[in-house]
Design an enzyme around this catalytic site. Structure first.
Site, PDB file in Angstrom:
ATOM      1  NE  ARG A  61      11.003   0.955   1.224  1.00  0.00           N
ATOM      2  CZ  ARG A  61       9.774   1.424   1.102  1.00  0.00           C
ATOM      3  NH1 ARG A  61       9.040   1.638   2.189  1.00  0.00           N
ATOM      4  NH2 ARG A  61       9.249   1.678  -0.084  1.00  0.00           N
ATOM      5  CB  SER A 153       8.954   4.913  -0.021  1.00  0.00           C
ATOM      6  OG  SER A 153       7.687   5.438  -0.352  1.00  0.00           O
ATOM      7  CG  HIS A 154       6.583   6.667   3.359  1.00  0.00           C
ATOM      8  ND1 HIS A 154       6.653   5.517   2.622  1.00  0.00           N
ATOM      9  CD2 HIS A 154       6.191   6.291   4.593  1.00  0.00           C
ATOM     10  CE1 HIS A 154       6.314   4.494   3.383  1.00  0.00           C
ATOM     11  NE2 HIS A 154       6.024   4.931   4.589  1.00  0.00           N
ATOM     12  CG  ASP A 319       6.447   9.581  -1.487  1.00  0.00           C
ATOM     13  OD1 ASP A 319       6.385   9.926  -2.687  1.00  0.00           O
ATOM     14  OD2 ASP A 319       6.645   8.413  -1.124  1.00  0.00           O
ATOM     15  CG  ASP A 321       9.403   6.778  -3.970  1.00  0.00           C
ATOM     16  OD1 ASP A 321       8.565   7.287  -3.202  1.00  0.00           O
ATOM     17  OD2 ASP A 321       9.288   5.633  -4.426  1.00  0.00           O
ATOM     18  CG  ASP A 323       5.689   6.003  -4.417  1.00  0.00           C
ATOM     19  OD1 ASP A 323       5.752   6.784  -3.457  1.00  0.00           O
ATOM     20  OD2 ASP A 323       5.963   4.788  -4.320  1.00  0.00           O
ATOM     21  NE  ARG A 324       3.902   5.775   0.303  1.00  0.00           N
ATOM     22  CZ  ARG A 324       3.575   4.967   1.295  1.00  0.00           C
ATOM     23  NH1 ARG A 324       2.754   5.395   2.240  1.00  0.00           N
ATOM     24  NH2 ARG A 324       4.044   3.739   1.368  1.00  0.00           N
ATOM     25  CB  THR A 387      -1.213  -3.536   1.096  1.00  0.00           C
ATOM     26  OG1 THR A 387      -2.398  -3.099   1.777  1.00  0.00           O
ATOM     27  CG2 THR A 387      -0.218  -2.392   1.032  1.00  0.00           C
ATOM     28  CD  GLU A 406      -1.131   0.484  -2.213  1.00  0.00           C
ATOM     29  OE1 GLU A 406      -0.901  -0.703  -2.478  1.00  0.00           O
ATOM     30  OE2 GLU A 406      -0.264   1.265  -1.775  1.00  0.00           O
ATOM     31  CB  SER A 408      -0.546   3.933   2.229  1.00  0.00           C
ATOM     32  OG  SER A 408      -0.450   3.196   1.025  1.00  0.00           O
ATOM     33  CE  LYS A 419       3.004   3.763  -3.395  1.00  0.00           C
ATOM     34  NZ  LYS A 419       3.317   2.334  -3.313  1.00  0.00           N
TER      35      LYS A 419
END
Length: 596
Positions: A61, A153-154, A319, A321, A323-324, A387, A406, A408, A419
Site C-alpha cells: 500500500r 481496504s478502508h 468498508d 473492499d 471485508d470489514r 493480527t 479481529e 479492527s 474477513k
C-alpha cells in the site's frame, strides 16, 4: 516506459462472444467463444528496482501517485510472477478490486503481465469490481491458483489518496510470508518486465475474450460469492424478518465495493425497500469519504441510528473492499470484539452452515476477550493469534476454527479465507430473524440491544476500546515503542500500575499449531491480575507514517455495571496506559484520531 503505457496492439483482432446465459449454481455467465488464432507476442521491457516495495500481510500500500509512477505497479506484479516461477505457468487466477481510482488502468497492466508470464486464464470482476471476500470465494469455488486484489481496504481513494494490491493464494487466503518475502527479493533485483502485446480487454462486458493460449473471463461481481452466501444462510428466514412492515434497517456501503452487492442482496432478494441501502454508488474516490466503518468515519449512518424513536431497528456498514463491518441497533453500538463473540454464541441455532456446531473459534491478540468466555462456557477450541488473517486461515484449513474475528471490525468464518463484512451483517440479521420467529405483526421484536444485554448477563462483559493515533511520524512512534519495551524489560509480577496489579508484561509471540512457524513482536501487552489489560501496536495498514493503536480492556460481571458506557468504565485504565506509554509526549497528540 511509463506504467500507464504498457504495450498494446490495436491491430490485434479480439472476438468477443455475445451469447451468454447464467450458470444456475455459480451465477457466472457461460459464453460461446471464438478463439484468436495468432500467437501472443511477448514484448519484454527493461526496468530497474524501486525501493520500498516490501509486501506486508495486507499486500503493498502506497499513495496512488507512487503506484502510477513509472513501472511501480508493473515491477511489483512482475516480481510476484517471477517469485512464483514455473508454478504460475498454465494456471488460472482471478482479478478485481474495490472500485477505487486507478483500478481499471491497473487491471490492463496486470492482464498483459499475466499473459506475458504464462498465466492461462484470468477471471475478472465486471468493471474490475470484486469484494475481497468474493475474490476468496471465487478462488475456492473454482479451485484457482490464486488471485490479485486491488485495494487499500478502508483507506481513502483518489489521485491524492491510497492504492494497494495483494496476492491471495489457492485457499483464498492472503499470501503467506514465504511468497511475500520472495516478492520483495525480486523487487530488489528486477531488470525486465514481460508484457504480452495484446490490446486492452473491455471489462465492462460480461463474457469471455480468448487469445491463443490466454483467456480473460469477465464475470459479474457476485459470481460464486452470492451462491455461497445462500448456502451459508437461510434466505427465506432472513426475508421473513427483513420484509416485515414493522422492521427497518439501513446498510451503508460508503460508496465502496459492497455497493455492487447490497441492493441485490438486501432489496432484490430479501425484500427490503430501496431506502434500506445508502451510498451504494461505487465511486473511485468513495465520494470523498473515508470508507472505514466505525463511529467516526461512518458518521452519516451513526446519526441515523441515533436519531431517536424513528431510527431503524438495525444498521450496518462495510468498508472499501467489503471485508470489514460495523453493526448497530437503534441507538446502540456493538463493538467488534463483542460482535464475533455474540455471533459465535448464536451460530449453531441461527445459521444453517453451523447446524452441526463450531469446530473452534479464534480472535486476534488485541481483540477483546469476549470470545474467550464463549469458548470456555460452550466447550469450544479457542485460539489467540497475531493480527493478520493468514493465521486464521491456517487454523481453518486444518479444521480447527469455524468463526473468528479481529477488533479492527473484521469478522468471518471458514466459508472463505478472508474477513467478510456482508457475512457478518447477514449473521446478525439471522440471529434477529431466528429470535423473532413467530412474532405477530405489532408484537415487540427482539432487538440488537436485547441480544447484547442477554449475552452480557450470561457471559459477563469485556469492556473494550481502541484509540487510533493516525499519521504519526514513524520516528516518534518507534521511540514510544522502544520506551515501552524498556518498561516491559524491568517490569515484574506484582508491580503496581495505578490501582492495577501486574500479572505479566511481554511482546506477544505466537507459535502456529499447524505449521510450527513463529511470529514474534506482535504487540506490547500489560496484563493485570483482574484480567484487565492494555496493548500497544503500530499498524501497517496505512500508506504513510504510522498509526499507533492503544487497546484497553476490562472484564466485568457485576450486573449493576454491565450497561455502563465503555469510556466511563475504562477511564482509570486508559489513564494508566497513557501515563505508562507517554504516548502523548512521544506523538505530540493530545487526543486520538479515532476512538472505537
Amino acid at each position: 516506459m511509463s506504467l500507464l503505457s504498457a504495450p498494446s496492439s490495436s491491430s490485434s483482432p479480439v472476438l468477443r462472444s455475445t451469447s451468454r446465459a447464467p450458470h444456475a449454481r455459480t451465477g457466472r455467465f457461460n459464453s460461446s467463444v471464438t478463439t484468436r488464432a495468432s500467437a501472443i507476442t511477448i514484448a519484454p521491457s527493461p526496468t530497474k528496482p524501486i525501493e520500498g516495495q516490501k509486501t506486508g500481510t495486507s499486500g503493498l500500500r502506497k499513495k496512488t501517485a507512487i503506484f502510477t509512477s513509472e513501472n511501480y505497479l508493473a515491477n511489483w506484479v512482475q516480481s510476484l510472477f517471477s517469485s512464483l516461477g514455473s508454478e504460475i505457468e498454465g494456471q488460472t487466477i482471478c482479478l478485481g478490486g474495490d472500485g477505487r481510482y486507478f483500478n481499471k488502468e491497473a487491471s490492463q497492466i496486470i492482464l498483459k503481465l499475466a499473459a506475458g508470464n504464462g498465466v492461462k486464464k484470468v477471471v475478472v470482476g465486471q468493471n474490475a469490481i470484486l469484494a475481497t471476500p468474493a475474490a476468496s470465494a471465487i478462488i475456492r469455488e473454482q479451485k484457482l491458483y490464486g488471485g490479485l486484489i486491488m485495494s487499500a481496504s478502508h483507506n481513502p481513494g483518489g489521485p491524492d489518496e491510497d492504492w494497494g494490491i495483494k496476492f491471495n493464494y489457492n485457499s483464498g487466503e492472503p499470501a503467506p510470508e514465504r511468497i511475500t518475502d520472495e516478492i520483495f527479493k525480486y523487487t530488489e533485483t528486477i531488470t525486465e518486465l514481460k508484457f504480452a502485446d495484446i490490446p486492452d480487454v473491455d471489462l465492462a462486458v460480461v463474457g469471455t475474450t480468448e487469445f491463443d493460449g490466454f483467456t480473460v473471463e469477465v464475470v459479474e461481481s457476485t459470481a460464486d460469492y452470492l451462491p455461497l452466501l445462500q448456502e451459508v444462510f437461510d434466505f427465506d428466514m432472513l426475508k421473513s424478518l427483513i420484509s416485515r412492515p414493522d422492521f427497518s434497517m439501513k446498510f451503508d456501503a460508503m460508496h465502496a465495493v459492497t455497493g455492487a452487492y447490497a441492493p441485490k442482496i438486501f432489496c432484490e432478494m430479501l425484500g427490503a425497500p430501496e431506502s434500506s441501502v445508502m451510498n451504494c454508488g461505487v465511486l473511485e474516490d468513495f465520494g470523498g469519504g473515508h470508507p472505514d466503518p466505525n463511529l467516526t468515519y461512518a458518521k452519516e449512518l451513526v446519526d441515523i441510528m441515533y436519531s431517536g424513536d424513528d431510527a431503524p431497528d438495525f444498521g450496518a456498514a462495510s468498508d472499501g473492499d467489503g471485508d470489514r463491518n460495523m453493526v448497530l441497533g437503534k441507538g446502540f453500538f456493538i463493538s467488534p470484539s463483542d460482535s464475533v463473540a455474540m455471533i459465535a454464541a448464536n451460530a449453531q441455532e441461527c445459521i444453517p452452515y453451523f447446524k452441526d456446531g463450531l469446530k473452534g473459534v479464534a480472535r486476534s491478540m488485541p481483540t477483546g476477550g469476549a470470545l474467550d468466555k464463549v469458548a470456555e462456557k460452550m466447550g469450544l477450541q479457542f485460539y489467540e493469534v497475531p493480527t493478520g488473517w493468514k493465521f486464521f486461515g491456517n487454523l481453518m484449513d486444518d479444521g480447527r476454527c469455524s468463526v473468528c474475528g479481529e477488533e479492527s471490525f473484521g469478522t468471518s468464518s471458514d466459508h472463505v479465507r478472508e474477513k467478510d463484512g456482508l457475512w457478518a451483517v447477514l449473521s446478525w440479521l439471522s440471529i434477529l430473524a431466528k429470535k423473532n420467529e413467530g412474532k405477530a405483526a405489532g408484537e415487540k421484536l427482539v432487538t440488537v440491544e436485547d441480544i447484547a444485554k442477554e449475552h452480557w448477563a450470561k457471559f459477563g462483559r469485556n469492556f473494550f476500546s481502541r484509540y487510533d493515533y493516525e499519521g504519526v511520524e514513524s520516528e516518534k512512534a518507534d521511540a514510544m515503542v522502544d520506551h515501552l519495551r524498556s518498561v516491559i524489560a524491568s517490569a515484574k509480577k506484582g508491580d503496581k500500575f495505578g490501582e492495577f496489579e501486574l500479572d505479566f508484561a511481554d511482546d506477544f509471540e505466537y507459535t502456529d499449531p499447524v505449521d510450527g512457524s513463529v511470529a514474534s513482536k506482535q504487540g506490547l501487552r500489560f496484563v493485570f491480575t483482574d484480567s484487565s489489560r492494555f496493548i500497544f501496536r503500530l499498524s501497517g495498514t496505512g500508506s504513510s507514517g504510522a498509526t499507533i493503536r492503544m487497546y484497553i480492556e476490562q472484564y466485568e460481571t457485576d450486573p449493576s455495571k454491565l450497561e455502563m458506557d465503555a469510556q466511563v468504565a475504562l477511564k482509570s485504565l486508559i489513564d494508566v496506559a497513557l501515563e505508562t506509554s507517554k504516548l502523548q509526549e512521544f506523538s505530540g497528540r493530545d487526543k486520538p484520531t479515532v476512538i472505537t
